[in-house]
Design an enzyme around this catalytic site. Structure first.
Site, PDB file in Angstrom:
ATOM      1  CD  GLN A 178      -3.081  -0.621   0.011  1.00 13.34           C
ATOM      2  OE1 GLN A 178      -3.062   0.461  -0.563  1.00 13.34           O
ATOM      3  NE2 GLN A 178      -3.935  -1.579  -0.311  1.00 13.34           N
ATOM      4  CB  CYS A 325      -7.872 -10.304   1.368  1.00  9.13           C
ATOM      5  SG  CYS A 325      -6.797 -10.011  -0.040  1.00  9.13           S
TER       6      CYS A 325
END
Length: 385
Positions: A178, A325
């Site tokens: 990220q 996820c």
């Protein structure tokens, strides 16, 4: 529809798509073949590796091409555990890691490794002092994410890397999925031995990523075969995706400084708007230092996140509740629980994430929709009570 879920995945750049298609059509040789087609593919693969390495001030042979963040993380973690088990069986990570990291540690724990999971403070930050206290003579690996994928909290990886320089037998892995292309990254300068990146988080293709591995560091491969990727990832390399990833990585890093300034402005604008909506609560204060520029996380107390998401989508706004996820699971956010939030609050988290192509008008449109949904749901809740 306004897509504001860039932490989950990003739309690939047109030039990346064009490059991948061009390579698939014209350069389809196997890089391991010795004829002209194979040598041409091998040359392109080498160029892609060199481009990626340059963005990290690394060497080409320090870049291991993978299928994405999950594989990169697990090659790093299992690779160290398998290679250095004779040195010690203690591993350290944090309570707010991505599932691809935490589940890997849980599996290793069931195989006999001892795992220390560091807590975080109310802002989601790991304490370097607690990391220091957790280290033992048996510690062989520390794995920390750079930017949390739900809240945007930046972890003190530079401080941790500096601490771990005094422990040369401990390998330091950083999940930079990220942060790549958004924050400065120089693994060698920061004492990072292994660093994971995924292409589709920075407008590249899905199914492609890489692991930076410090030169000289041995790892046990996840699977064996033909010995590609310096013996660490057997299998025919996906040349088109590697070349497309290299282009996306280069563009992201070249634009990162200018993009970060723009993203910070967007983040401040949206955070201040949300802070002014009575029914909502920012998870992290807008003025808090150490938050990534490309996302805003907030809470809708008393309202399940899924209901708010569907209401926003009906108004043309696509955001998410947490990690892609984990978003299909009914449990409250593990990250928010680790930060000390109640179960009710941890079920109400919402994440807006964006990129450099977004404008202030986009952010204002999202703010308008969020305010409308919050007001309507608050009124409905008040009527029901």
């Amino acid at each position: 529809m306004l897509y504001l879920d860039y932490c989950a995945t990003t739309p690939p750049l047109d030039e990346v798509v064009d490059t991948i298609a061009d390579v698939m059509k014209k350069h389809y040789g196997n890089p391991s073949s010795l004829h002209r087609f194979g040598l041409d593919a091998e040359r392109l693969l080498g160029q892609a590796r060199a481009v990626i390495a340059a963005t990290l001030s690394a060497k080409p042979d320090e870049i291991i091409l993978t299928s994405g963040g999950t594989e990169s993380n697990q090659l790093a973690i299992r690779g160290v555990a398998g290679q250095f088990a004779s040195r010690g069986n203690h591993l350290i990570t944090s309570a707010v890691e991505h599932p691809s990291v935490l589940e890997c540690f849980r599996a290793l724990e069931s195989e006999g490794f001892r795992v220390t999971v560091l807590p975080v403070d109310a802002t989601g930050r790991v304490s370097v002092d607690e990391l220091r206290e957790a280290i033992t003579s048996e510690t062989i690996l520390v794995s920390l994410m750079h930017v949390n994928n739900e809240t945007g909290r930046i972890q003190p990886v530079e401080e941790a890397g500096e601490l771990l320089r005094a422990y040369p037998r401990i390998v330091f892995h950083v999940d930079a999925v990220q942060s790549a292309g958004k924050l400065p990254l120089d693994p060698a300068a920061h004492g990072i031995d292994l660093l994971s990146v995924s292409a589709h988080k920075l407008r590249g293709p899905k199914g492609a990523g890489f692991l930076y591995r410090r030169r000289g560091l041995a790892l046990k491969p996840l699977f064996v075969g033909g010995g590609q990727e310096f013996g660490l990832r057997s299998g025919t390399p996906n040349v088109p995706l590697a070349v497309g990833m290299a282009k996306a990585v280069r563009i992201a890093f070249e634009r990162s400084e200018q993009a970060a300034a723009h993203l910070h402005r967007l983040r401040r604008r949206l955070a201040r708007r949300i802070a002014g909506i009575p029914a909502l609560r920012l998870t992290l204060p807008e003025e808090l230092d150490g938050v990534a520029p490309h996302m805003v996380h907030f809470l809708f107390p008393g309202m399940p996140a899924e209901a708010a998401l569907h209401a926003l989508e009906q108004r043309g706004i696509c955001i998410s509740s947490r990690s892609a996820c984990s978003s299909g699971k009914p449990e409250p956010s593990r990250v928010l629980l680790a930060m000390g939030l109640t179960r009710e609050l941890a079920e109400s988290g919402l994440r807006v994430s964006f990129g450099e192509a977004h404008t202030e008008a986009d952010i204002d449109a999202a703010g308008d929709a969020i305010e409308q949904v919050a007001g309507a749901m608050a009124r409905r809740k008040g009527g029901e009570s």
